[in-house]
Write a protein that holds these residues in place. Structure first.
Motif, PDB file in Angstrom:
ATOM      1  N   ALA A  23       0.832  -1.202   0.000  1.00 45.63           N
ATOM      2  CA  ALA A  23       0.000   0.000   0.000  1.00 45.63           C
ATOM      3  C   ALA A  23       0.867   1.252   0.000  1.00 45.63           C
ATOM      4  O   ALA A  23       0.584   2.220  -0.718  1.00 45.63           O
ATOM      5  N   THR A  24       1.941   1.239   0.774  1.00 45.65           N
ATOM      6  CA  THR A  24       2.857   2.376   0.817  1.00 45.65           C
ATOM      7  C   THR A  24       3.526   2.590  -0.537  1.00 45.65           C
ATOM      8  O   THR A  24       3.605   3.713  -1.033  1.00 45.65           O
ATOM      9  N   VAL A  26       2.458   1.638  -3.498  1.00 43.63           N
ATOM     10  CA  VAL A  26       1.463   2.087  -4.473  1.00 43.63           C
ATOM     11  C   VAL A  26       1.184   3.572  -4.284  1.00 43.63           C
ATOM     12  O   VAL A  26       1.123   4.331  -5.249  1.00 43.63           O
ATOM     13  N   THR A  27       1.041   4.007  -3.049  1.00 46.78           N
ATOM     14  CA  THR A  27       0.787   5.416  -2.764  1.00 46.78           C
ATOM     15  C   THR A  27       1.912   6.297  -3.294  1.00 46.78           C
ATOM     16  O   THR A  27       1.665   7.322  -3.928  1.00 46.78           O
ATOM     17  N   HIS A  28       3.145   5.885  -3.055  1.00 50.36           N
ATOM     18  CA  HIS A  28       4.288   6.673  -3.527  1.00 50.36           C
ATOM     19  C   HIS A  28       4.374   6.693  -5.051  1.00 50.36           C
ATOM     20  O   HIS A  28       4.688   7.714  -5.647  1.00 50.36           O
ATOM     21  N   SER A  29       4.093   5.567  -5.685  1.00 47.20           N
ATOM     22  CA  SER A  29       4.234   5.517  -7.136  1.00 47.20           C
ATOM     23  C   SER A  29       3.101   6.242  -7.857  1.00 47.20           C
ATOM     24  O   SER A  29       3.236   6.588  -9.025  1.00 47.20           O
ATOM     25  N   GLN A  30       2.003   6.503  -7.169  1.00 43.45           N
ATOM     26  CA  GLN A  30       0.897   7.234  -7.785  1.00 43.45           C
ATOM     27  C   GLN A  30       1.299   8.662  -8.122  1.00 43.45           C
ATOM     28  O   GLN A  30       0.694   9.298  -8.977  1.00 43.45           O
ATOM     29  N   GLY A  31       2.337   9.168  -7.476  1.00 41.23           N
ATOM     30  CA  GLY A  31       2.793  10.520  -7.724  1.00 41.23           C
ATOM     31  C   GLY A  31       3.694  10.651  -8.951  1.00 41.23           C
ATOM     32  O   GLY A  31       4.074  11.753  -9.322  1.00 41.23           O
ATOM     33  N   GLN A  37       5.283   6.862 -14.839  1.00 38.91           N
ATOM     34  CA  GLN A  37       3.967   6.459 -14.355  1.00 38.91           C
ATOM     35  C   GLN A  37       3.510   5.173 -15.048  1.00 38.91           C
ATOM     36  O   GLN A  37       2.978   4.273 -14.397  1.00 38.91           O
ATOM     37  N   GLN A  44       3.165  -2.228 -10.407  1.00 36.01           N
ATOM     38  CA  GLN A  44       2.154  -2.440  -9.371  1.00 36.01           C
ATOM     39  C   GLN A  44       1.280  -3.641  -9.691  1.00 36.01           C
ATOM     40  O   GLN A  44       0.859  -4.356  -8.781  1.00 36.01           O
TER      41      GLN A  44
END
Length: 50
Positions: A23-24, A26-31, A37, A44
């Motif tokens: 989850a961490t 994924v959250t970081h890579s969303q940026g 991207q 992911q």
């Protein structure tokens, strides 16, 4: 048999930690943006398929 049970217990015990770490990540890579991207989206999806 006993060794197999120990390994399985270790895997099950790590599920919550792995879920939190995923989850961490994924959250970081969303940026990310652009080509990064697109690469991150593929990265992911791979663990989720496993």
């Amino acid at each position: 048999m006993q060794d197999s049970m120990r390994v399985q217990a270790g895997v099950v015990g790590n599920i919550d930690a792995n879920r939190a770490e995923m989850a961490t990540l994924v959250t970081h890579s969303q940026g990310a943006t652009g080509a990064l991207q697109a690469a991150q989206t593929g990265n992911q999806l791979l663990p989720l398929q496993a």
